[in-house]
Scaffold this active site. Structure first.
Site, PDB file in Angstrom:
ATOM      1  N   GLU A 191       1.867  -0.454  -4.832  1.00  0.00           N
ATOM      2  CA  GLU A 191       0.928   0.578  -5.364  1.00  0.00           C
ATOM      3  C   GLU A 191       1.845   1.852  -5.361  1.00  0.00           C
ATOM      4  O   GLU A 191       2.217   2.345  -4.486  1.00  0.00           O
ATOM      5  CB  GLU A 191      -0.271   0.865  -4.375  1.00  0.00           C
ATOM      6  CG  GLU A 191      -1.027   1.789  -4.778  1.00  0.00           C
ATOM      7  CD  GLU A 191      -2.017   2.453  -3.733  1.00  0.00           C
ATOM      8  OE1 GLU A 191      -2.982   3.023  -3.960  1.00  0.00           O
ATOM      9  OE2 GLU A 191      -1.600   2.659  -2.682  1.00  0.00           O
TER      10      GLU A 191
ATOM     11  N   ASP B 148       0.752  -1.235  -0.089  1.00  0.00           N
ATOM     12  CA  ASP B 148      -0.025  -0.115   0.086  1.00  0.00           C
ATOM     13  C   ASP B 148       0.632   1.271   0.074  1.00  0.00           C
ATOM     14  O   ASP B 148       1.847   1.423   0.793  1.00  0.00           O
ATOM     15  CB  ASP B 148      -0.924  -0.046   1.242  1.00  0.00           C
ATOM     16  CG  ASP B 148      -1.889   1.124   1.281  1.00  0.00           C
ATOM     17  OD1 ASP B 148      -2.941   0.961   0.545  1.00  0.00           O
ATOM     18  OD2 ASP B 148      -1.879   1.954   2.102  1.00  0.00           O
TER      19      ASP B 148
END
Ligand code: NOJ
Length: 546
Positions: A266, A212
């Protein structure tokens, strides 16, 4: 822990290079226990659906214990499962059952921050200024005579200041919501902790991790002010060189397992060269292609994006990824039905509620699916896209849960509209999302019109979005083209995309206003809409046998 148990997936192939990866957003996928919130029992019951769909892997958005201030991206314990979702034993069972169906599994790791209920943060708050516990985060005194001003001018990505003050007077940094304090990656304990978390999940058999907000974990330790319109280089928290050392260490952890584990970043970055650095051979294996996700439905822009993607990935020998949607962005059917078909976070508030022709959007989303599945590399498929769901834009304000909505005071509605629980069956809510007679209502309301989009209605229905995806995934596996074979553009009109993959497969997508003649071919493998003889209608894609 025997990670080989029930594991029938091949051990040698670099599966992430060509995989179709399905994103499960656990709160909204399927509810097994009837409380209106999706859970692991629900996912387990629907594994056969995913197997029949033909996906190669599942990425689970965070399923860890969390107060859900940011839908699970505020993690209180990376080594357990939130009781609303189930238990760790159920997660282990789910991983094994997925493997038995030849589906790989990916978990979501959130390194930039944790929950404000994480034991580390609770301890830091209790221990007070100057304590070792506070060194794991970014605590600072404020500015102004009484320290009443934040330590610097940084703004949260979710809106508002990036600092929150505690009753003892100190402030802590949070690039996202106040319930998500940023970790201090200069502290070796943070590094050790996350490497251990990786091992924890790899030892439970997961085949990869999605990282993330990968580029924002390192911060300028001087925490100097900056002008976001003209940020200094290096940026105080975006894409600092120090992050690469962190991910190189993660790669060493991943490579220490005999079965190859994938690291998926990401990485939202405008500069292709900086993006590619994350994909160096000793770092991440792949990263999401957000340029493609944000690209307008426009042949010139798409071709430029596809070419740029391939050029960026080639020197580092990393597979490209093709992403049309995820849990943070407007669903494709709504986006492609608008006059302005691009996506950007900055423009979400402005575009929200602008008229969308859903029939047109659906036609384009079908064509976009065939386009992305024909490109070389791996493909991410966000749950519900295979059902052709639209963005739910009329969620009452009182039910919106995304912190973006509150922190921007409603200027940006946030991401709830793409997170509405899936419709599986039946004539009205909860559409089989929860079992019959369930006590709880779905945590976000489902549109009544979804009665026509349930998996049950689309199952076996010729021309349904679900059957299109099933057929495309089946063919993709069978064909020699899609996968790694080189892409070669065919000479066409400016508003038509046409390319070959390998010797015998071609894909043609018509983005012009009228029909276009198909190039020479031996047969039609699959089309996203009805062909008119040798003519491909507007907003339609086709896979051809050459
Ligand atoms: C990116 C995730 O995709 C998003 O949902 C989340 O809110 C932020 N990172 C913060 O963790």
């Amino acid at each position: 822990m025997n990670e080989e148990a029930g594991n029938r997936v091949s051990v040698t192939h670099e599966w992430w290079r060509t995989a179709v990866i399905y994103q499960v957003y656990p709160r909204s996928f399927a509810d097994g226990n009837g409380d209106g919130v999706g859970d692991l029992a629900g996912i387990a019951a629907r594994l056969p659906y995913l197997s029949a769909l033909g996906v190669d892997a599942i990425w689970f958005s965070p399923w860890y214990p969390s107060p859900m201030a940011d839908a699970g991206y505020d993690v209180a314990d990376h080594r357990d499962i939130d009781p609303a979702f189930g238990t760790l034993a159920e997660a282990e069972e789910l991983i094994a059952r997925a493997h038995a169906l030849e589906i790989r599994t990916i978990v979501d790791i959130v390194p930039n921050h944790c929950s404000d209920r994480h034991p580390w943060f609770l301890e830091a708050v209790a221990a007070g200024p100057g304590s070792a516990a506070r060194e794991l985060f970014w605590f600072r005194d404020g500015r102004g005579p009484d320290g009443e001003l934040p330590p610097n001018n940084w703004q949260s990505i979710f809106g508002g200041p990036a600092w929150t003050r505690l009753p003892d007077g100190q402030w802590y940094l949070h690039l996202f919501a106040p319930e998500q304090p940023d970790l201090n990656w200069r502290n070796p304990k943070v590094r050790e902790e996350f490497e251990d978390i990786l091992r924890f999940w790899f030892e439970r058999g997961v085949d990869g991790v999605r990282i993330d907000s990968a580029p924002v974990v390192a911060k300028d330790p001087t925490l100097a002010d900056f002008d976001p319109a003209a940020p200094p280089s290096p940026h105080p928290y975006e894409d600092r060189d120090e992050v690469h050392d962190i991910y190189r260490a993660w790669r060493a952890v991943a490579d220490s397992y005999p079965q190859r584990r994938a690291l998926i970043g990401e990485v939202w970055l405008p500069d292709p060269a900086r993006f590619a650095r994350y994909l160096s051979p000793d770092e991440l294996h792949t990263a999401f292609n957000f340029d493609f996700l944000g690209c307008a439905w426009d042949a010139v822009a798409l071709r430029r994006c596809i070419d740029a993607t391939l050029v960026t990935h080639a020197p580092v020998n990393a597979p490209a990824t093709w992403v049309l949607a995820n849990h943070d962005v407007t669903r494709t059917v709504t986006r492609y039905g608008r006059a302005d078909t691009a996506f950007s976070h900055a423009a979400r508030g402005m575009r929200h509620g602008s008229p969308s022709d859903l029939a047109l959007g659906t036609r384009r989303a079908r064509a976009a699916a065939l386009l992305s599945l024909a490109l070389p590399g791996s493909v991410y498929l966000y749950q519900g896209e295979e059902l052709g769901l639209e963005e739910v834009e009329d969620i009452p304000d009182g039910l919106r849960q995304d912190p973006i909505f509150r922190r921007t005071k409603g200027a940006d509605p946030g991401r709830d509209g793409c997170r509405v629980p899936l419709p599986w069956s039946g004539q009205g809510p909860p559409f089989g999302f929860s079992p019959d007679g369930a006590a709880g209502e779905p945590w976000l309301p489902q549109p009544a019109a979804w009665r026509d989009l349930t998996a049950e209605v689309q199952d076996g229905a010729p021309g349904s979005m679900l059957e299109l995806y099933r057929a495309a995934l089946r063919l993709r596996r069978q064909l020699s083209g899609p996968g790694d074979a080189e892409l070669r553009w065919l000479d066409t009109d400016r508003d038509v995309l046409a390319f070959t993959r390998g010797d015998d497969v071609a894909c043609v997508v018509n983005l012009s206003g009228g029909p276009t003649r198909l190039p020479e071919h031996r047969g039609v493998l699959l089309a996203s809409g009805r062909l008119e003889g040798d003519l491909l209608p507007s907003d339609t894609a086709v896979w051809l046998r050459r």
